[in-house]
Design a protein around this motif. Structure first.
Motif, PDB file in Angstrom:
ATOM      1  N   LEU A 148       0.832  -1.213   0.000  1.00  0.00           N
ATOM      2  CA  LEU A 148       0.000   0.000   0.000  1.00  0.00           C
ATOM      3  C   LEU A 148       0.866   1.263   0.000  1.00  0.00           C
ATOM      4  O   LEU A 148       0.552   2.242  -0.686  1.00  0.00           O
ATOM      5  CB  LEU A 148      -0.926  -0.010   1.222  1.00  0.00           C
ATOM      6  N   ILE A 149       1.952   1.235   0.768  1.00  0.00           N
ATOM      7  CA  ILE A 149       2.867   2.390   0.796  1.00  0.00           C
ATOM      8  C   ILE A 149       3.467   2.620  -0.589  1.00  0.00           C
ATOM      9  O   ILE A 149       3.565   3.759  -1.081  1.00  0.00           O
ATOM     10  CB  ILE A 149       3.988   2.165   1.836  1.00  0.00           C
ATOM     11  N   LEU A 150       3.889   1.543  -1.241  1.00  0.00           N
ATOM     12  CA  LEU A 150       4.478   1.662  -2.580  1.00  0.00           C
ATOM     13  C   LEU A 150       3.465   2.207  -3.584  1.00  0.00           C
ATOM     14  O   LEU A 150       3.815   3.006  -4.458  1.00  0.00           O
ATOM     15  CB  LEU A 150       4.991   0.287  -3.036  1.00  0.00           C
ATOM     16  N   VAL A 151       2.218   1.772  -3.469  1.00  0.00           N
ATOM     17  CA  VAL A 151       1.182   2.258  -4.383  1.00  0.00           C
ATOM     18  C   VAL A 151       0.970   3.754  -4.200  1.00  0.00           C
ATOM     19  O   VAL A 151       0.902   4.521  -5.179  1.00  0.00           O
ATOM     20  CB  VAL A 151      -0.136   1.489  -4.142  1.00  0.00           C
ATOM     21  N   VAL A 152       0.855   4.175  -2.939  1.00  0.00           N
ATOM     22  CA  VAL A 152       0.615   5.606  -2.671  1.00  0.00           C
ATOM     23  C   VAL A 152       1.768   6.469  -3.188  1.00  0.00           C
ATOM     24  O   VAL A 152       1.548   7.524  -3.817  1.00  0.00           O
ATOM     25  CB  VAL A 152       0.414   5.823  -1.154  1.00  0.00           C
ATOM     26  N   PHE A 153       3.014   6.017  -2.952  1.00  0.00           N
ATOM     27  CA  PHE A 153       4.168   6.853  -3.296  1.00  0.00           C
ATOM     28  C   PHE A 153       4.540   6.768  -4.780  1.00  0.00           C
ATOM     29  O   PHE A 153       4.660   7.782  -5.466  1.00  0.00           O
ATOM     30  CB  PHE A 153       5.365   6.441  -2.420  1.00  0.00           C
ATOM     31  N   PHE A 154       4.728   5.531  -5.277  1.00  0.00           N
ATOM     32  CA  PHE A 154       5.261   5.383  -6.638  1.00  0.00           C
ATOM     33  C   PHE A 154       4.171   5.373  -7.724  1.00  0.00           C
ATOM     34  O   PHE A 154       4.472   5.665  -8.883  1.00  0.00           O
ATOM     35  CB  PHE A 154       6.079   4.088  -6.744  1.00  0.00           C
ATOM     36  N   ALA A 155       2.952   5.011  -7.364  1.00  0.00           N
ATOM     37  CA  ALA A 155       1.886   4.948  -8.372  1.00  0.00           C
ATOM     38  C   ALA A 155       1.001   6.187  -8.348  1.00  0.00           C
ATOM     39  O   ALA A 155       0.782   6.812  -9.387  1.00  0.00           O
ATOM     40  CB  ALA A 155       1.048   3.689  -8.143  1.00  0.00           C
ATOM     41  N   LEU A 156       0.522   6.563  -7.172  1.00  0.00           N
ATOM     42  CA  LEU A 156      -0.415   7.685  -7.088  1.00  0.00           C
ATOM     43  C   LEU A 156       0.282   9.046  -7.036  1.00  0.00           C
ATOM     44  O   LEU A 156      -0.217  10.018  -7.611  1.00  0.00           O
ATOM     45  CB  LEU A 156      -1.314   7.514  -5.862  1.00  0.00           C
ATOM     46  N   THR A 157       1.439   9.112  -6.353  1.00  0.00           N
ATOM     47  CA  THR A 157       2.137  10.395  -6.231  1.00  0.00           C
ATOM     48  C   THR A 157       3.079  10.654  -7.408  1.00  0.00           C
ATOM     49  O   THR A 157       2.964  11.663  -8.103  1.00  0.00           O
ATOM     50  CB  THR A 157       2.925  10.443  -4.905  1.00  0.00           C
ATOM     51  N   LEU A 158       4.018   9.741  -7.622  1.00  0.00           N
ATOM     52  CA  LEU A 158       5.011   9.936  -8.694  1.00  0.00           C
ATOM     53  C   LEU A 158       4.522   9.444 -10.059  1.00  0.00           C
ATOM     54  O   LEU A 158       5.075   9.846 -11.083  1.00  0.00           O
ATOM     55  CB  LEU A 158       6.317   9.208  -8.329  1.00  0.00           C
ATOM     56  N   ARG A 159       3.545   8.532 -10.047  1.00  0.00           N
ATOM     57  CA  ARG A 159       2.977   7.973 -11.290  1.00  0.00           C
ATOM     58  C   ARG A 159       4.038   7.280 -12.149  1.00  0.00           C
ATOM     59  O   ARG A 159       4.028   7.370 -13.373  1.00  0.00           O
ATOM     60  CB  ARG A 159       2.271   9.070 -12.100  1.00  0.00           C
ATOM     61  N   TRP A 160       4.981   6.602 -11.490  1.00  0.00           N
ATOM     62  CA  TRP A 160       6.010   5.855 -12.217  1.00  0.00           C
ATOM     63  C   TRP A 160       5.502   4.491 -12.663  1.00  0.00           C
ATOM     64  O   TRP A 160       5.935   3.973 -13.685  1.00  0.00           O
ATOM     65  CB  TRP A 160       7.246   5.676 -11.333  1.00  0.00           C
ATOM     66  N   PHE A 161       4.642   3.901 -11.856  1.00  0.00           N
ATOM     67  CA  PHE A 161       4.150   2.544 -12.131  1.00  0.00           C
ATOM     68  C   PHE A 161       2.630   2.523 -11.984  1.00  0.00           C
ATOM     69  O   PHE A 161       2.063   3.354 -11.264  1.00  0.00           O
ATOM     70  CB  PHE A 161       4.782   1.533 -11.173  1.00  0.00           C
ATOM     71  N   GLY A 175       5.311  -3.105 -20.411  1.00  0.00           N
ATOM     72  CA  GLY A 175       4.151  -3.058 -19.527  1.00  0.00           C
ATOM     73  C   GLY A 175       4.156  -4.190 -18.515  1.00  0.00           C
ATOM     74  O   GLY A 175       3.725  -4.011 -17.368  1.00  0.00           O
ATOM     75  N   TRP A 176       4.659  -5.348 -18.940  1.00  0.00           N
ATOM     76  CA  TRP A 176       4.761  -6.491 -18.021  1.00  0.00           C
ATOM     77  C   TRP A 176       5.704  -6.176 -16.860  1.00  0.00           C
ATOM     78  O   TRP A 176       5.376  -6.420 -15.696  1.00  0.00           O
ATOM     79  CB  TRP A 176       5.263  -7.705 -18.804  1.00  0.00           C
ATOM     80  N   ILE A 177       6.865  -5.627 -17.187  1.00  0.00           N
ATOM     81  CA  ILE A 177       7.830  -5.259 -16.139  1.00  0.00           C
ATOM     82  C   ILE A 177       7.245  -4.184 -15.225  1.00  0.00           C
ATOM     83  O   ILE A 177       7.365  -4.248 -14.000  1.00  0.00           O
ATOM     84  CB  ILE A 177       9.146  -4.772 -16.776  1.00  0.00           C
ATOM     85  N   SER A 178       6.589  -3.202 -15.857  1.00  0.00           N
ATOM     86  CA  SER A 178       6.020  -2.105 -15.061  1.00  0.00           C
ATOM     87  C   SER A 178       4.918  -2.589 -14.122  1.00  0.00           C
ATOM     88  O   SER A 178       4.822  -2.139 -12.975  1.00  0.00           O
ATOM     89  CB  SER A 178       5.470  -1.039 -16.015  1.00  0.00           C
ATOM     90  N   SER A 179       4.098  -3.543 -14.616  1.00  0.00           N
ATOM     91  CA  SER A 179       2.986  -4.020 -13.778  1.00  0.00           C
ATOM     92  C   SER A 179       3.443  -4.910 -12.632  1.00  0.00           C
ATOM     93  O   SER A 179       2.722  -5.058 -11.648  1.00  0.00           O
ATOM     94  CB  SER A 179       1.981  -4.787 -14.649  1.00  0.00           C
ATOM     95  N   LEU A 180       4.628  -5.524 -12.759  1.00  0.00           N
ATOM     96  CA  LEU A 180       5.110  -6.434 -11.712  1.00  0.00           C
ATOM     97  C   LEU A 180       6.120  -5.785 -10.765  1.00  0.00           C
ATOM     98  O   LEU A 180       6.479  -6.388  -9.750  1.00  0.00           O
ATOM     99  CB  LEU A 180       5.754  -7.679 -12.346  1.00  0.00           C
ATOM    100  N   THR A 181       6.574  -4.595 -11.093  1.00  0.00           N
ATOM    101  CA  THR A 181       7.632  -3.971 -10.276  1.00  0.00           C
ATOM    102  C   THR A 181       7.181  -3.759  -8.826  1.00  0.00           C
ATOM    103  O   THR A 181       7.872  -4.174  -7.882  1.00  0.00           O
ATOM    104  CB  THR A 181       8.050  -2.626 -10.895  1.00  0.00           C
TER     105      THR A 181
END
Length: 313
Positions: A148-161, A175-181
């Motif tokens: 959940l922390i990774l989702v909030v920071f890297f997906a929702l805030t930085l939008r890297w993944f 996309g496969w690598i990005s979805s599994l990171t």
């Protein structure tokens, strides 16, 4: 070596048969009101009886087991009660997803844990203490919380993944690598924390052996002693730890797949269990056992290759 391999495969087949039988009895032996649950509260008695006959639930448990077993040995694990689709077909779409995530995770754990464990064992001092502290911190973090922390920071805030979802490798490798990171990052931390400590202990034990002191006394360089002798003898313990980690990751994938909405084996297990789709649950159990047996056989073969004494024991 061949006889050793046959014994290990034979023991794996026996384990598979025992666990599958016990699981079948536990699941199919408690199928009361299954037809009622599938049809809903408004179903008539005639509809319930008809569905039980169509699913084969009106037959004795031993007869049901015989039918299931005769199909299972040919790869037919039955039909889903809710999706009207072959269980083997459903699993063929889900198993690669989970195996790809777990396989990448175990490679990351193996590489990072080996580096940290060897550095801690050889350098000692502040490096050892720092790695031990980091291992304790990493081991204390629940995977789902870290996810959940990774989702909030890297997906929702930085939008890297992407925050959720899975992309097939054949559709888009990037996309496969990005979805599994993020899912892999969420499940490797505790594994690295545990495996690095085990590898550290194994390397330290080997470095204390008399033959290592003899090699050093003969003037062999520390690098050669470590790489050619110490690591080779510490490898069996490390492989055992990694095999246990692989099985643990396979079981813990259910939570991470739910967090990241990944259509893998874990999410399928949760869905089938909640909906009472027993043939699918049975198929997942058998598949998981087969994977565990294959992993253990591969680890045993590597053990036997590294240490010939294992083949004779």
């Amino acid at each position: 070596m061949l006889s050793y391999l046959i014994r290990r495969i034979g023991s794996g087949v026996v384990l598979l048969a025992i666990v599958a039988t016990i699981t079948f009895v536990m699941l199919f032996g408690a199928t009361e009101n299954v037809a009622q649950n599938i049809l809903g509260e408004n179903a008539t008695d005639e509809q319930i009886v008809a569905l039980e006959q169509r699913l084969g639930l009106d037959r004795p448990l031993l007869a049901q087991y015989g039918t299931w077993l005769s199909g299972a040995v040919t790869g037919d694990l039955g039909t889903s009660w809710l999706q009207s689709e072959r269980v083997s077909t459903i699993l063929s779409h889900r198993v690669p997803v989970t195996l790809s995530m777990v396989s990448i995770a175990i490679v990351v754990i193996a590489v990072v844990s080996a580096v940290l464990g060897i550095v801690a064992a050889v350098r000692g001092g502040w490096a050892d203490k720092t790695i031990q502290v980091l291992s304790i911190v990493g081991f204390s973090m629940p995977n789902f919380w870290l996810g959940l922390i990774l989702v909030v920071f890297f997906a929702l805030t930085l939008r890297w993944f992407p925050a959720t979802g899975y992309v097939s490798f054949f559709s888009s490798p990037v996309g496969w690598i990005s979805s599994l990171t993020l899912p892999v990052a969420a499940i490797v931390l505790s594994g690295i924390a545990s495996a690095s400590q085990q590898i550290r202990g194994a390397v330290i034990d080997v470095l204390k052996q008399d033959y290592v002191r003899t090699l050093r006394a003969r003037g062999i360089s520390p690098k050669s002693v470590l790489i050619r002798h110490a690591l080779r003898n510490a490898l069996p313990a490390a492989l055992t730890v990694l095999s246990v980690q692989f099985i643990a990751l396979l079981g813990g994938a259910a939570i991470i797949e739910r967090v990241f909405a990944i259509p893998g084996l874990g999410s399928l297990t949760v869905q089938a269990s909640l909906s009472g789709d027993i043939p699918v649950v049975m198929g997942v159990v058998v598949t998981a056992i087969v994977i565990v047996v294959v992993v253990n056989v591969v680890i045993d073969i590597i053990h036997a290759w590294v240490n010939p004494k294992v083949r004779l024991s």
